[in-house]
Design a protein around this motif. Structure first.
Motif, PDB file in Angstrom:
ATOM      1  N   THR A   9     -16.438 -10.042   2.373  1.00 24.97           N
ATOM      2  CA  THR A   9     -15.991  -9.205   1.256  1.00 24.97           C
ATOM      3  C   THR A   9     -15.946  -7.736   1.674  1.00 24.97           C
ATOM      4  N   VAL A  10     -16.982  -7.291   2.376  1.00 23.90           N
ATOM      5  CA  VAL A  10     -17.023  -5.909   2.854  1.00 23.90           C
ATOM      6  C   VAL A  10     -15.915  -5.684   3.884  1.00 23.90           C
ATOM      7  N   GLU A  11     -15.694  -6.676   4.730  1.00 27.07           N
ATOM      8  CA  GLU A  11     -14.643  -6.569   5.750  1.00 27.07           C
ATOM      9  C   GLU A  11     -13.273  -6.367   5.101  1.00 27.07           C
ATOM     10  N   GLU A  12     -12.996  -7.128   4.054  1.00 29.91           N
ATOM     11  CA  GLU A  12     -11.721  -6.991   3.346  1.00 29.91           C
ATOM     12  C   GLU A  12     -11.626  -5.631   2.664  1.00 29.91           C
ATOM     13  N   GLU A  13     -12.729  -5.172   2.088  1.00 33.08           N
ATOM     14  CA  GLU A  13     -12.735  -3.843   1.456  1.00 33.08           C
ATOM     15  C   GLU A  13     -12.430  -2.751   2.479  1.00 33.08           C
ATOM     16  N   ASP A  14     -12.994  -2.880   3.676  1.00 33.70           N
ATOM     17  CA  ASP A  14     -12.770  -1.877   4.715  1.00 33.70           C
ATOM     18  C   ASP A  14     -11.313  -1.859   5.170  1.00 33.70           C
ATOM     19  N   SER A  45       0.829  -1.198   0.000  1.00 30.86           N
ATOM     20  CA  SER A  45       0.000   0.000   0.000  1.00 30.86           C
ATOM     21  C   SER A  45       0.870   1.258   0.000  1.00 30.86           C
ATOM     22  N   ARG A  70      -8.730  -2.698   3.307  1.00 30.96           N
ATOM     23  CA  ARG A  70      -7.964  -2.059   2.212  1.00 30.96           C
ATOM     24  C   ARG A  70      -8.160  -0.539   2.253  1.00 30.96           C
ATOM     25  N   TYR A  71      -9.378  -0.124   2.560  1.00 31.64           N
ATOM     26  CA  TYR A  71      -9.674   1.304   2.638  1.00 31.64           C
ATOM     27  C   TYR A  71      -8.868   1.952   3.764  1.00 31.64           C
ATOM     28  N   THR A 109      -9.039 -12.044   4.726  1.00 31.16           N
ATOM     29  CA  THR A 109      -9.004 -11.205   5.917  1.00 31.16           C
ATOM     30  C   THR A 109      -7.723 -11.433   6.703  1.00 31.16           C
ATOM     31  N   THR A 144     -20.146  -3.949   8.445  1.00 30.12           N
ATOM     32  CA  THR A 144     -19.930  -4.998   7.440  1.00 30.12           C
ATOM     33  C   THR A 144     -21.084  -5.989   7.354  1.00 30.12           C
ATOM     34  N   LYS A 182      -5.455   2.573   2.585  1.00 30.22           N
ATOM     35  CA  LYS A 182      -5.425   3.717   1.676  1.00 30.22           C
ATOM     36  C   LYS A 182      -5.491   5.040   2.437  1.00 30.22           C
TER      37      LYS A 182
END
Length: 342
Positions: A103-108, A15, A110-111, A131, A98, A114
């Motif tokens: 899937t949402v947990e992994e997106e969060d 990242s 990554r966010y 995760t 979530t 960022k």
């Protein structure tokens, strides 16, 4: 042309926030990630032209991200207390829900990478490979509250849910119950499964078994309790004692059964977990176990700060013993099989 951090991130999968923190020497990065980032920066010949504070690159470097899949009064209580305590440390709090979707947990997660946040607190973990990998490779401190994952070495503050299950089975057995059921929260939750395991193991020690027909899972809210109350009423052979994963569902069960003419605890004994304002003011004094959430939040914040200041610290796992409030919802078992005679 000079190689940018964005280009290095694209080539290596690291990242930008991790690369920036390592390049500037500011902010938390786990030892493994620091080593990988240093190797990547060296490989691509990256050289920072001038030192810059972390806050120049990451305006949310003083923010704590709370990732939660759960809802209900208990979790609102934890989040509210966390927000108040974090403000005293001049930290902002962001909340991501979530709904136990991995899937949402992994997106969060990554966010969070960022954004370059100060740290992440997780009130839910759906344990998947994705995760676990993100938790291991995070560029920020992570503390779990009430959850854990076997695949990572993340700092954790939790309740002894297994012990809650043991104590619940003992309370019901000592009142004369041998036909016991369990209503848990989300089936994917480690807390739900730990409570069930403790309950089951103690029943086995008493020479009892937990029939699958008397095991169910709910949404940890009052309505799901009422719905399970309807299920109990329809059973020709219902348990006489029930361990419920939280107080809101126990309240829903009690109201549904009492509306149908049943009595608590004469027709069904109830014991549950959590201590919220709703159950404190309920018309029945629920027999329940709980933990001190104020102390839990303070401990989690302390671990987060310590990890931020010293990434090399060994993992810390802090478990709080359950506290108990004796209520009026446990009594001797009824003799008939069904809750209501046909």
């Amino acid at each position: 042309m000079k190689t940018t951090l964005r280009e290095i991130a694209s080539e290596t999968g690291l990242s930008i926030s991790v690369l920036s923190r390592v390049a500037s020497g500011n902010g938390y990065v786990s030892p493994d990630m620091r080593e990988r980032a240093q190797a990547a920066l060296k490989q691509y010949g990256y050289c920072r032209t001038r030192p810059r504070a972390v806050s120049d690159n990451h305006p949310l470097s003083d923010a704590i991200l709370i990732i939660t899949g759960a809802t209900g009064n208990t979790y609102h209580q934890v989040i509210r207390q966390f927000t108040i305590s974090a403000r005293k440390l001049s930290k902002k709090v962001l909340i991501m829900h979530t709904d136990y979707d991995s899937t949402v947990e992994e997106e969060d997660l990554r966010y969070a990478q960022k954004l370059g946040v100060y740290g992440v607190v997780m009130l839910s973990v759906v344990e998947t490979r994705g995760t676990a990998r993100l938790l291991r490779e995070s560029g920020f401190p992570i503390v779990m509250i009430g959850r854990y994952t076997a695949q990572t070495q993340t700092d954790t503050v939790t309740q002894d849910s297994y012990e809650m299950g043991i104590l619940a089975a003992k309370r019901l057995f000592e009142a004369g119950h041998t036909r016991l059921g369990y209503l848990g929260g989300h089936a994917e939750s480690s807390i739900t499964q730990d409570k069930k395991q403790g309950f089951t193991d103690q029943m086995n020690d008493f020479g009892l078994t937990l029939p699958e027909k008397w095991v169910s899972y709910g949404a940890l809210n009052y309505q799901s309790g009422r719905e399970y109350g309807q299920t109990l009423l329809s059973m020709p052979d219902a348990p006489t004692g029930l361990f419920v994963s939280n107080d809101l569902m126990a309240m829903g069960i009690a109201d549904e059964l009492m509306q149908a003419g049943c009595r608590i605890p004469q027709d069904l004994s109830l014991i549950c977990c959590d201590k919220t304002l709703a159950s404190d003011t309920f018309h029945l004094a629920l027999d329940r176990f709980y933990i001190d959430y104020d102390e839990t939040v303070k401990t989690a914040l302390r671990l987060l700060t310590q990890r931020h200041e010293n990434p090399a610290l060994p993992r810390q796992l802090i478990t709080f013993d359950p506290l108990h409030i004796a209520g009026e919802t446990i009594g001797p078992p009824r003799t008939r099989r069904a809750l209501i005679l046909p």
